[in-house]
Enzyme design. Structure first.
Site, PDB file in Angstrom:
ATOM      1  N   GLU A 149      27.818  37.163  47.397  1.00 40.55           N
ATOM      2  CA  GLU A 149      26.776  37.018  46.375  1.00 40.55           C
ATOM      3  C   GLU A 149      25.389  37.074  47.008  1.00 40.55           C
ATOM      4  O   GLU A 149      24.468  37.684  46.459  1.00 40.55           O
ATOM      5  CB  GLU A 149      26.952  35.710  45.598  1.00 40.55           C
ATOM      6  CG  GLU A 149      28.253  35.591  44.814  1.00 40.55           C
ATOM      7  CD  GLU A 149      28.417  36.664  43.747  1.00 40.55           C
ATOM      8  OE1 GLU A 149      27.399  37.168  43.256  1.00 40.55           O
ATOM      9  OE2 GLU A 149      29.564  37.019  43.426  1.00 40.55           O
ATOM     10  N   ASP A 160      30.108  43.354  50.118  1.00 41.84           N
ATOM     11  CA  ASP A 160      31.301  42.997  50.895  1.00 41.84           C
ATOM     12  C   ASP A 160      31.029  43.173  52.384  1.00 41.84           C
ATOM     13  O   ASP A 160      31.390  42.327  53.209  1.00 41.84           O
ATOM     14  CB  ASP A 160      32.484  43.895  50.508  1.00 41.84           C
ATOM     15  CG  ASP A 160      33.145  43.453  49.209  1.00 41.84           C
ATOM     16  OD1 ASP A 160      32.782  42.367  48.705  1.00 41.84           O
ATOM     17  OD2 ASP A 160      34.015  44.183  48.697  1.00 41.84           O
TER      18      ASP A 160
END
Ligand SMILES: [Zn+2]
Length: 442
Positions: free
Chosen positions: A294, A375
């Site tokens: 995030e 990611d």
């Protein structure tokens, strides 16, 4: 007496021949095409369900659980198709039976000025659409989600949610719509620019209000209790020099067993929110990996860039809309007796649908790219030589507990997925060079 049908016009729908204009044909074709595409993609997606468990998920998904996840995809796909069919038939019937003109008659009948009449017209249409949608929403929550063990919503929560959502739409959407109608009605050729400005201001205000006023209407937020998890999160945020105003947990379990995490707010007001359901399911290192992902979205500027793109899209929308205001052909297409700005807005929505679909495909592609990047960010910074393992195991657990479809059809992904399918994400993570021993990575 002459009993022959009128020279102009269909026997039942007297306006239809004159109105079988380009606009009506275009809008009907778009509605049908959209439905056909959805149908084809749904069938392809069902066919790409493969009973063999992907090797990556061996030992994570029990075989009966995997079968259950596929049954969940089937149930949702069938349900989605029924809903789309009903919605298509209702929309077509409503257009062809002159429903918009009827609703306009009711709204005008009250004798208000153009702006209250416009609010009433739009409100009545929203009420009709909402009423049509309600049984589907009930079925989805209390039958499908229930059957697969996701639902924890009580009837009281469901009713309150519905009421709150209507209230918010009236309180927030009403003034914005009134402002847009007012600009288009009274402010001359640059109205679309003023509308754009008003819409941008509205979005910024809502973004600020959301964590403090709107979201607490629906959920309870409590600061994360001291302990190992809080230390791990604070430590990671500090190492990344990432300012956090707070770490919160949210009672997501009030509605569903699904797990999630998200950031809200801007700049120093950023807070990270974890669903209580996420904290039950993931280990500390998996949660930190989710947090790192995030944070990656922030560090890589995905959030402001997406925001700027949506703002630009909105400008485009208002500009094109301004070209079609009060368009006679469009009003004839919907069988309207009278022109109005407010009805133009609604009709324009039908014309804009294909542009909006194309833009959504672009936004989804951009978002999937951002997910891979976040990611990658998470694995490069999450440290301690763990590489992407914590993120991979977190993603797997979430896929299992959400009964995610592991093998969606590529066309479905291309059109509708804002996140890459989990297997593609894991493969991409496995291809990354592993960070060095002190975890800083390349
Ligand atoms: Zn993400």
């Amino acid at each position: 007496m002459c009993i022959a049908p009128p020279k102009h016009g269909h026997f039942f729908f007297p306006w239809i021949n004159e109105a079988m204009n380009g606009y009506l044909l275009f809008i009907l074709s778009i509605l049908l095409l959209d439905y056909l595409i959805e149908l084809i993609v749904a069938l392809l997606n069902l066919r790409s369900l493969n009973p063999a468990l992907p090797a990556e998920f061996a030992g994570v998904f029990e075989s009966d659980q995997y079968a259950r996840s596929q049954e969940y995809t089937r149930a949702n796909t069938r349900f989605g198709l029924i809903q789309s069919t009903v919605s298509l038939v209702a929309t077509l019937a409503f257009i062809l039976a002159g429903g918009f003109n009827l609703v306009d008659g009711v709204a005008r009948g009250l004798g208000f000025g153009p702006i209250p009449t416009g609010l009433l017209f739009t409100g009545l249409l929203a009420l009709l659409a909402g009423t049509l949608n309600l049984p589907f929403s009930v079925y989805q929550t209390f039958v499908i989600e229930q059957r697969f063990g996701f639902n924890t919503t009580t009837v009281a929560t469901f009713l309150l949610d519905t009421l709150k959502a209507i209230l918010l739409a009236v309180l927030l959407g009403g003034p914005l719509l009134a402002a847009i109608l007012w600009f288009f009605e009274f402010s001359g050729p640059w109205a679309w620019l003023y509308c754009w400005g008003a819409a941008v201001a509205f979005i910024l205000v809502v973004q600020f209000l959301a964590p403090v006023v709107i979201m607490p209407l629906f959920n309870k937020f409590s600061p994360l209790a001291d302990g190992e998890l809080k230390e791990a999160i604070t430590g990671y945020a500090a190492a990344q020099r990432f300012a956090l105003q707070g770490i919160y947990t949210m009672d997501g379990s009030k509605r569903s067993t699904r797990a999630n995490a998200f950031f809200t707010g801007f700049g120093r007001f950023r807070r990270i929110v974890f669903f209580d359901t996420l904290m039950e399911k993931l280990t500390t290192s998996e949660i930190v990996a989710v947090l790192a992902h995030e944070m990656g979205h922030y560090k890589l500027k995905h959030i402001p860039v997406t925001m700027v793109l949506s703002i630009l899209q909105m400008g485009l929308l208002f500009f094109i809309l301004s070209l079609f205001l009060g368009n006679q052909g469009l009003f004839a297409a919907f069988g309207m007796d009278q022109l109005s700005i407010y009805a133009s807005l609604v009709f324009f929505g039908f014309l804009y649908a294909p542009i909006s679909t194309l833009l959504a495909i672009g936004f989804n592609a951009f978002s999937r790219r951002n997910e891979y990047q976040a990611d990658r960010f998470a694995t490069h910074t999450n440290g301690a030589g763990a590489g992407g393992e914590a993120l991979i195991s977190g993603l797997k657990k979430l896929s299992v507990s959400n009964l995610s479809n592991l093998t969606p059809h590529p066309l479905h992904v291309f059109l509708n997925y804002s996140h890459p399918p989990v297997l593609a994400r894991i493969e991409a993570l496995r291809r990354l060079p592993q960070p060095d021993a002190n975890g800083t990575g390349p």
